[in-house]
Design an enzyme around this catalytic site. Structure first.
Site, mmCIF file in Angstrom:
data_model
loop_
_atom_site.group_PDB
_atom_site.id
_atom_site.type_symbol
_atom_site.label_atom_id
_atom_site.label_comp_id
_atom_site.label_asym_id
_atom_site.label_seq_id
_atom_site.Cartn_x
_atom_site.Cartn_y
_atom_site.Cartn_z
ATOM 1 N N GLU A 141 -50.882 63.932 -24.760
ATOM 2 C CA GLU A 141 -52.318 63.644 -24.706
ATOM 3 C C GLU A 141 -52.625 62.355 -23.948
ATOM 4 O O GLU A 141 -53.171 61.397 -24.502
ATOM 5 C CB GLU A 141 -52.900 63.588 -26.116
ATOM 6 C CG GLU A 141 -52.861 64.922 -26.819
ATOM 7 C CD GLU A 141 -53.655 64.950 -28.121
ATOM 8 O OE1 GLU A 141 -53.920 63.878 -28.686
ATOM 9 O OE2 GLU A 141 -54.002 66.061 -28.565
ATOM 10 N N GLU A 167 -51.152 72.699 -29.488
ATOM 11 C CA GLU A 167 -51.263 72.229 -30.872
ATOM 12 C C GLU A 167 -52.478 72.865 -31.520
ATOM 13 O O GLU A 167 -53.514 73.070 -30.877
ATOM 14 C CB GLU A 167 -51.480 70.708 -30.933
ATOM 15 C CG GLU A 167 -50.318 69.863 -30.513
ATOM 16 C CD GLU A 167 -50.657 68.367 -30.625
ATOM 17 O OE1 GLU A 167 -51.555 67.993 -31.410
ATOM 18 O OE2 GLU A 167 -50.031 67.574 -29.905
#
Ligand code: GLA
Ligand code: ZN
Length: 681
Positions: free
Chosen positions: A156, A313
């Site tokens: 991320e 995710e």
């Protein structure tokens, strides 16, 4: 024509199922139990090493790969693949202590202490060198390992650093972009408030205690942060490309995270992936939450032209960071997981496999809870997803090529968010969603694209609130319409150029000729205030009054035909919706922000007139959508019920439900939160 993408992991040509796995947090006694549980849950893909730098390099230049060797071997023995991460998402304490330059500086120019994660400078030569070194070692060590399937770069990427190195790099970036200070001063309109720069050294990144009002600067800083992060990413992947040229590389994105223009990364990624944490069962209906998720999924499918992407995710139960961390109700986990697959994901991955015992994520949902065994509700929900995915081998590698494209433009969002007026809350995301929702409810696939993409493949192009027109966009829209395409745009479009300078030729700037209107003013309404508009007789079969809110553009029809007029206020009688016929196509302009009934009536009639087909022939019940995947011959239709009620869906003949293996009748019954995957024969 039949076309199927190759499976992500040729050694495992199935839907991938698994998630973030942190054996580095657990003693080796637990690892065999992990493997046993993965088998039980139907998991075949684990993301390893994401935050493992301190374990891989406990002291500078001293490496310990032994534990990872064992894990990689165990995964391979267990017929699972590894999504192997580079560890740059968090660095070891020794590094911050020895090289403070690796730490990020905040917008206030104060350097952070060591701590947290994602707290590093993307410019720092030391950080780049350390990252390249560890990445090279990982690639050298595991290049030929049978478990290694996909590279997961960092984690991320996000945020920005305001250290002297980054500011210096920003100035270089600006020099390359503008060539001269005069050009920069002109592009940023710095004559305003005496902001004129007379030396490059005077240019500083935006700061809470400094410059914040030069919109061109703010915009370029965001562009620079994207480019600098991308440059860092390219640096990370260089050794991997060299040593493992055949392995796919991805980095996990965060939905529509505004800090980075993700489209810029696309050319350097082999597969896109994103992390999805919707707030199910919250104040808004689950169907509404699902519409938002679907729209983002459709960005990720469109990013690489329909190539299957990775849900990297999601949580098997709850997060620990939402205001209220609600459990997924029974049925929602399977439904939400297959929603991703419906929109083109070939994976369902979680954060996290085993719930950490301590620190900030100890209460985040996980497949294996602190109790450590498989006899939990969440574990059986996950095993149910594993079993469902195992039935979807035929769907792997299939895609969807919609006729409808909807523009969601990151840089436009940046520019609009910065602008003061006409309302401080512009509602760009909501406006795009308002145009997406009717298609979701009708079961018509949509690609959600950036404005600087190729439109030629689409028949209907929708560009709500395209405030900023980047170079070439107006020209491509013109060509699209001339060639027979249908364009829909709205209020607050064509206002500024890429430097955030207003067009001086009357709004909507370079789209004025194409739309055949002049937008003289825009009215803003307070919350709760509305206007109404009335369609004319020949407007897509629309009738009655429709409600407008928030923003109402006041326009003059130049060459356009008026299709609806305002009924209220001092602009009653003025045009509210227009169409301009150009070449073989049409360009619509919707002047006010309209209610949902208008959006559905207008957009779905337009789609029907263009012969754009629904995935299933009939009307879908409210809160139920149908999404298509295909290899060009065989069709797979995912029917997803986001209501708590049982629903009956007309599906026509010839379908088998892959989840049950049974042939379907012409009507499908779905339980509340039920899902079916229909396959044509
Ligand atoms: C992000 C991160 C994960 C984890 C989850 C929790 O997506 O990538 O490491 O922190 O959030 O929801
Ligand atoms: Zn920096």
């Amino acid at each position: 024509m039949s076309h199927r993408y190759l499976p992500l992991a040729p050694r495992c040509p199935h839907m991938l199922h698994g998630g973030d796995y942190n054996p580095d947090q657990w003693p080796p006694e637990v690892w065999d139990e992990d493997m046993r549980l993965m088998n039980l849950a139907g998991c075949n893909a684990m993301s390893v090493g994401i935050f493992a730098w301190a374990r891989l390099e406990p002291a500078e230049g001293q490496y310990d790969f032994g534990w990872l060797d064992t894990i990689m071997d165990k995964l391979a023995d267990n017929n699972a693949v590894a999504v192997l991460a580079t560890p740059s998402g968090a660095r070891p304490a020794w590094m911050s202590a020895a090289y403070p330059e690796v730490l990020r500086c905040g917008p206030n120019r104060v350097r952070n202490l060591h701590g947290a994660r994602h707290n590093h400078c993307y410019t720092s030569p030391v950080y780049r060198q350390k990252t390249a070194a560890i990445n090279r070692l990982l690639a050298e060590r595991y290049a030929k390992h049978p478990a290694l399937a996909v590279w997961h770069i960092s984690n991320e990427y996000g945020g920005a650093c305001y250290c002297p190195l980054c500011e210096a790099a920003f100035r270089e970036w600006l020099k390359a972009r503008y060539g001269s200070l005069d050009a920069l001063n002109a592009a940023w309109w710095t004559s305003f408030w005496a902001h004129t720069y007379t030396d490059w050294s005077q240019v500083e990144a935006p700061a809470p205690h400094g410059e914040g009002s030069v919109h061109g600067l703010n915009l370029d800083w965001k562009r620079f942060v994207t480019d600098q992060t991308l440059d860092f990413y390219r640096h990370e992947i260089a050794p991997l490309r060299e040593l493992t040229p055949d392995l796919p590389i991805t980095t996990n994105f965060m939905g529509t995270y505004p800090g980075l223009n993700y489209w810029k990364f696309v050319g350097d990624l082999d597969v896109v992936s994103w992390d999805n944490y919707p707030s199910w069962h919250s104040g808004q209906s689950d169907a509404e939450t699902a519409v938002g998720v679907s729209m983002v999924n459709d960005i990720y499918r469109a990013m690489k032209g329909g190539r299957p992407w990775m849900l990297m995710e999601s949580t098997p139960s709850m997060t620990n960071w939402q205001q209220v961390c609600k459990l997924k109700r029974p049925g929602m986990h399977l439904l939400a997981s297959l929603q991703a697959v419906a929109h083109g994901s070939d994976t369902v991955q979680y954060f996290q496999w085993r719930k950490s015992r301590g620190s900030s994520e100890k209460f985040h949902g996980a497949v294996v809870d602190h109790v450590g065994h498989e006899h939990t509700r969440v574990f059986s929900d996950v095993a149910q997803v594993g079993a469902a995915l195992a039935r979807l081998d035929d769907v792997v590698g299939t895609t969807c090529l919609p006729d409808v494209a909807l523009i969601y433009d990151w840089e436009n969002e940046w520019a609009m968010a910065d602008a003061q007026g006409p309302r401080q809350q512009k509602g760009y995301h909501g406006a795009v969603l308002d145009h997406y929702r009717p298609f979701w409810q009708a079961g018509i696939p949509v690609d959600v694209i950036d404005s600087v993409q190729d439109y030629s493949r689409y028949r209907l192009l929708i560009a709500p609130m395209l405030y900023m027109l980047r170079p070439g966009v107006a020209e491509r829209m013109q060509a699209f319409v001339e060639a027979g395409g249908t364009l829909v745009t709205t209020y607050h479009s064509g206002i500024v150029n890429e430097s955030d300078l207003c067009f001086l030729t009357g709004w909507p700037g370079p789209l004025r000729g194409l739309l055949g209107i002049w937008n003289e003013e825009i009215d803003a309404l307070y919350e709760g205030q509305t206007q109404t508009i009335a369609p004319s007789n020949d407007f897509c079969g629309l009738s009655g009054s429709y409600q407008a809110r928030d923003l109402c553009a006041l326009i003059w029809a130049e060459t356009a035909q008026v299709l609806a007029t305002y009924e209220t206020d001092f602009y009653a009688g003025n045009p509210a919706v227009t169409v301009n016929h150009i070449g073989a196509g049409r360009a619509y302009y919707v002047a006010p922000r309209m209610d949902q009934r208008f959006q559905s009536d207008f957009l779905l009639q337009l789609a029907a007139d263009l012969g754009i087909e629904r995935v299933l022939p009939g009307q879908l019940p409210d809160g139920v959508t149908a999404q298509l995947r295909t290899d060009g011959e065989r069709e797979f239709v995912f029917v997803l019920n986001f209501t708590t009620e049982a629903q009956r869906v007309e599906i026509g003949e010839g379908w088998t439900n892959l989840l049950t293996g049974e042939a379907c009748s012409t009507a499908l019954r779905l339980d509340g939160y039920g899902v079916a995957v229909l396959a044509s024969s």
